[in-house]
Enzyme design. Sequence first.
Site, PDB file in Angstrom:
ATOM      1  CB  SER A 137      39.118  43.152  28.233  1.00  0.00           C
ATOM      2  OG  SER A 137      40.373  42.533  28.019  1.00  0.00           O
ATOM      3  CG  ASP A 185      39.372  35.726  32.539  1.00  0.00           C
ATOM      4  OD1 ASP A 185      40.558  36.029  32.314  1.00  0.00           O
ATOM      5  OD2 ASP A 185      38.409  36.450  32.205  1.00  0.00           O
ATOM      6  CG  HIS A 200      40.636  39.536  31.424  1.00  0.00           C
ATOM      7  ND1 HIS A 200      39.826  38.613  30.800  1.00  0.00           N
ATOM      8  CD2 HIS A 200      40.788  40.564  30.553  1.00  0.00           C
ATOM      9  CE1 HIS A 200      39.482  39.075  29.601  1.00  0.00           C
ATOM     10  NE2 HIS A 200      40.062  40.257  29.431  1.00  0.00           N
TER      11      HIS A 200
END
Length: 372
Positions: free
Chosen positions: A53, A345, A348
């Site tokens: 990600s 978040d 991340h």
Amino acid sequence: MAKLSALIFLIIPGVVLKYMIWSAIISNTAWACTATKLTTSPKFPAFLIFGDSTVDDGNNNYIRTFIKGNHYPYGRDFPDHIPTGRFSNGKLVSDFIASALRIKENIVPAFLDPNLSDEELRTGVSFASAGAGYDDLTTVASGAISMSKQIEYFKKYLVRLKGIVGEADAKKIVNGSLFLISAGANDFIFNFYDLPTRRLQFNISGYHEFLQNRIQIFIEDLYNLGCRKLCITGLPPIGCLPIQMTAKFENPKDRKCLEDENLDAENYNQKLAKLLPQVQAYLPGSKIVYADVYEPLIHMTNHPEKYGLVETKRGCCGTGLIEVGPLCTPITPICKKASEYLFWDSIHPSETAYQYLSKYIMKRVLPKLLYI
């Protein structure tokens, strides 16, 4: 409580990154000088990216998975405030690097984007997928694109590239391209710490060996397809991720990094840093460099004031303790200034953190591919 932790992680997306994070040690002057050397003319014809990600530019938008970042508040600080599928409030480190190297004018596109143009494809794409890891078992719960599947997509990329520029020029482009791999953290979080599938099979040292054997095979596959210049990130301090502190039920008023998980990451990184030169030695013409993101992240965590940060233990989205992916939604409260948060978040980095990391990679890592 263990069952609660397991349930949390069944709905938590692609823990990152390697969360390709940051560097304290970057003076603006040194960065400017290095950037000038690297960007007077493009040094790489294309930028090709694999991983999780931290470098997924939107591939998960086009697959069946609950791990998606294509909804607000993701993209809040992206141009035109568009949620693109990037797990950040803005751009990723790969976007900043591609722009700084003058490979791309703005951002790196996702390979699965149906509107991908020939010109965008020619200068590089991301094959990465949030939730991926070197261990294919990592993607079972998430439905992410496995690293082995990313190789298959790269083969399709090569076919299309040859159709655009011809076989000879396609080979030159791939041989000269910058390859970046950012993965590994999901393997530990999904398979070893919080959903301990692999812990039933390996001790921590054995799992290090298993993953690095997978890395070696992955590098060899890329090499056989034309890759010659490769940058591979190590692990960040996994124990400093907000979600990990939450999973271990740390005191919310006095949250601290998990020393045991950080030590595991340090040991893994030391082994990886030794492995890569050995792999390079038996792959003629290759340059394979290791990008240490552990120390920069620890420095950012311990000295936030040097980066204009005020919060390093929580994310900007919601409480910052568990919100990520499907839990970070348009109705979730968010902080006023994401630039003051190390994390966007609970997993991340914020765009600000990615900016520091891109400068670190440009200054400390990429010159090794060009000048050594």
